[in-house]
Design an enzyme around this catalytic site. Structure first.
Site, PDB file in Angstrom:
ATOM      1  CB  CYS A  44      -0.917   0.014   1.221  1.00  0.00           C
ATOM      2  SG  CYS A  44      -2.144  -1.303   1.252  1.00  0.00           S
ATOM      3  CG  ASP A 427      36.785  -0.554  20.666  1.00  0.00           C
ATOM      4  OD1 ASP A 427      38.019  -0.654  20.556  1.00  0.00           O
ATOM      5  OD2 ASP A 427      36.224   0.372  21.268  1.00  0.00           O
ATOM      6  CB  THR A 429      38.472   1.735  25.385  1.00  0.00           C
ATOM      7  OG1 THR A 429      39.730   1.177  25.748  1.00  0.00           O
ATOM      8  CG2 THR A 429      38.145   2.897  26.310  1.00  0.00           C
TER       9      THR A 429
END
Length: 729
Positions: A44, A427, A429
């Site tokens: 739609c 990662d 830190t």
């Protein structure tokens, strides 16, 4: 506010240089926004886009099915508002106004109340019922009554089909219904023609109900933020203003039991908030003065004042909704395939139906009535609604479920890839750790400790790196005067340098400054001792000479160990990619029981990701910093921490809005469940159509069963997709 929003304060009215569809340059354009009623499935949305995009003055148009919003970018010099409303109406949909603006809604012909939604269905049902009763009492009149009911019920469907054809959607289900009903009348199957239309109307309402349920998760998010806020003026007076008029720096007051309308920092000492709607945590969270509180959080304990942080239209909830809307544009590969398939499938089935209608009677002398009837049944069975909605219904439900848990996925493609992940890289830190390290030791080789701290803090001032913040905080705690540094320069992945009081100061990693460390007797042993304790080390040199070492240590993020264990149990191998020294990384990797690679530059993180993908692994990368952006982009799926850098958030395919690593296993589980649901839906939709295609051609089933097969299949695959809203992971 009219039904069309022209929100100047939130930046929706913009000025820039853009190219219009006619090829002319316009420096003024305006952004309109409406809420669309009547969308049953994502197809739609494409019908509405086709109807609006060809209008004069329209620069771009987008329909977000998940939030039912029509967003139009138009040339400010043209009056496109009325044209858009009329085009959408001709396509068979309506643009809804707000509750505050019933006058506008009525003026623009928008239906109100239950009768407007179900009146046509109720009236048609009564007409069909009267015809059925007449067939038992006065059979001579029943055919006339069924024909009358069919013609009456077909008028709105034919009008919508006509509008869709003009708007560029010639093969919609409405067109097929008109052909089938007309054909049934011509064949004298008046009762069947009426019943087919009735089943179709009932099916449309069931689809609308199912679509509404699929959007509930997103709509609940949209309802989290109040429309108004209590603003505190400079003279101390108070007045209630629209939330969209608030700007960063404004002061607002919130009472217990009220939700924040914007992202803001707490002005008072402490306050407790119920953030369960955003994070799923049932226990209220206490925030301290200056801490950021996200829009939608419910104040629990006392009247508090806040300083507005977010710009209009850019609070946490706005960002979530915008990402969900944008996610619809990024389709899963299987969804893109189904879209391409449906483009030629319906026209091909219409041609096939036409051949079935004419070939047997012409070449084999078969009955025209029998084969035209079979062709009409084939037309209804061939409607691809169930197949087309099978994937987006599941994806929309999954995106809503993920957002409620604090995980944003930018589209079906990313959602699909998550379910195939074999390796997850992290990662260190700010991702596996809190990203809030503290200074645990300072060693001065020349001068004293204060000399080392002041020089390091001077060149780190202004840096957004967590280690820089820890050094500056430590200097402030020691109440030392931080001198001003000039000619500051950030060396990505290596450190920073600058001039302080006529001296050249460098704060860098041991890897970068190891030559300086080796020039001082005993310095390397001290450095190694710090690293064996799991500390990160900042090396400080002044005019090229080693001056000192600063040891910093971070704490593991809550839930990190549990998340890694769950990923391992799911067969997903975890690996830490860090630029930190090997000893510090090894200490944390040992606590988490995961592999690691240390001392990596940003480009080396990217190389590590590429190495894994070349081995045939499907890799997800989780990070938070600017340095992680290349790796996030290279990974099959990039996942950013919600409080990470803007660059990381923009680059990633997913975002953990509340920095909860615990959501990762659940997100993977949700993705796998979504893929399984999509496979179920596609198999069911194709299998059911294939079954009834055969039975219709053999003459065992007719138009009634054909429309039941279509609407029933659509309702079933949608209901199956809705189960993902309750997925626990």
């Amino acid at each position: 506010m009219s039904c069309c929003t022209e929100t100047k304060s939130s930046g929706y009215q913009q000025q820039a240089t853009v190219m219009t569809q006619s090829g002319q340059i316009s420096k003024n354009f305006i952004r309109f926004q409406w809420r669309v009623q009547g969308m049953d499935c994502p197809s739609c949305a494409s019908k509405i886009e086709n109807a609006v995009k060809t209008l004069e003055g329209v620069i771009s148009v987008r329909v977000a099915f998940a939030t039912e919003r029509l967003i139009v970018l138009a040339d400010k010099q043209t009056n496109v508002k009325i044209a858009v409303i009329q085009a959408v109406k001709k396509a068979g949909f309506t643009l809804a106004g707000t509750a505050k603006n019933q006058a506008d809604t009525k003026q623009e012909g928008m239906p109100q109340g239950v009768f407007a939604r179900f009146g046509n269905l109720l009236a048609f049902t009564m007409m069909v019922l009267m015809a059925v009763i007449a067939s038992k009492v006065t059979p001579a009149y029943s055919s006339f009554l069924f024909t009358l009911a069919t013609l009456w019920g077909m008028i709105p469907i034919a009008r919508k089909a006509s509008g869709l054809i003009r708007a560029g959607s010639p093969f919609a289900i409405e067109t097929l219904m008109v052909i089938a009903a007309t054909g049934a009348l011509v064949l004298g199957e008046t009762a069947e023609a009426a019943m087919v239309l009735l089943l179709f109307m009932v099916g449309e309402h069931l689809e609308a109900f199912a679509a509404g349920r699929a959007r509930q998760g997103v709509q609940k998010l949209m309802a989290l933020t109040p429309d108004t806020a209590l603003k505190i003026n400079a003279d101390g007076s108070q007045n209630e203003v629209l939330a969209e008029s608030l700007l960063p720096g404004d002061v607002i007051e919130v009472w217990p039991g009220q939700r924040l309308a914007v992202d803001a920092s707490l002005s008072g000492r402490t306050a407790s908030f119920d953030e369960s709607a955003l994070t799923g945590e049932s226990v209220p969270v206490e925030h301290e003065q200056g801490s950021r509180v996200l829009a939608g959080a419910l104040l629990v304990d006392k009247v508090s004042r806040f300083i507005v942080l977010s710009k209009p239209g850019e609070n946490a909830v706005d960002r979530i909704i915008r990402l969900i809307e944008e996610a619809e544009q990024s389709k899963a590969p299987i969804e893109r395939f189904i879209d391409r398939f449906s483009r030629w499938y319906t026209p091909a089935m219409i041609i096939l139906a036409a051949l079935i209608a004419v070939v047997p009677p012409l070449l084999m002398g078969q009955s025209w009535n029998a084969w035209v009837y079979k062709a009409l049944a084939l037309l209804l069975i061939s409607c691809p609604c169930a197949l087309v909605i099978s994937t987006p219904a599941a994806v929309t439900s999954a995106l809503a479920a993920a957002s409620r848990r604090g995980a944003l996925v930018k589209g079906g493609a990313a959602l699909e890839q998550l379910g195939r992940v074999t390796h997850m890289a992290f990662d260190k830190t700010g991702t596996l750790t809190e990203g809030k390290p503290i200074v645990t030791g300072v060693y001065a080789f020349s001068g004293d400790e204060a000399f080392v701290i002041t020089r390091a803090a001077a060149v780190e001032t202004g840096s957004t790196h967590p280690l820089a913040g820890a050094i500056i905080d430590f200097a402030n705690e020691r109440q030392v005067v931080i001198p001003t540094a000039s000619h500051r320069e950030t060396m990505t992945g290596l450190g920073v340098k600058g001039d302080v009081m006529g001296q050249s100061v460098v704060v860098g990693t041991p890897r970068h400054l190891m030559e300086a460390v080796k020039t001082v007797s005993g310095a390397e042993a001290i450095l190694t001792g710090f690293e064996q304790e799991g500390c990160s080390i900042a090396v400080i040199t002044v005019d090229g000479e080693l001056t000192g070492l600063i040891a910093l240590k971070d704490t593991l993020r809550k839930g990190g160990k549990q998340s890694i264990d769950q990923l391992n149990a799911m067969g997903i191998k975890s690996i830490m990619l860090s630029g930190d020294n090997p000893l510090a990384v090894a200490a944390i990797a040992g606590e988490l029981d995961m592999d690691y690679r240390a001392g990596l530059m940003p480009e080396e993180k990217s190389s590590a990701i590429m190495s894994l993908t070349r081995q045939g692994s499907v890799v997800a990368m989780v990070g938070d910093g600017i340095n992680d952006a290349p790796a996030l982009k290279l990974a099959d799926v990039g996942i950013a921490m919600g409080e990470g850098s803007d660059v990381a958030l923009e680059t990633a395919d997913c975002a953990l809005t509340h920095n909860r690593l615990e959501e990762l296993p659940g997100l993977i589980s949700l993705s796998k469940a979504t893929l399984f649901t999509i496979r179920q839906n596609v198999t069911f939709a194709i299998g059911l159509k294939a079954l009834f295609l055969v039975t219709s051609l053999l003459g065992y089933t007719g138009l009634w069963v054909a429309i039941l097969a279509d609407t029933g299949a659509t309702a079933i695959v949608t209901a199956n997709a809705l189960r993902l809203l309750r997925h626990k992971g």
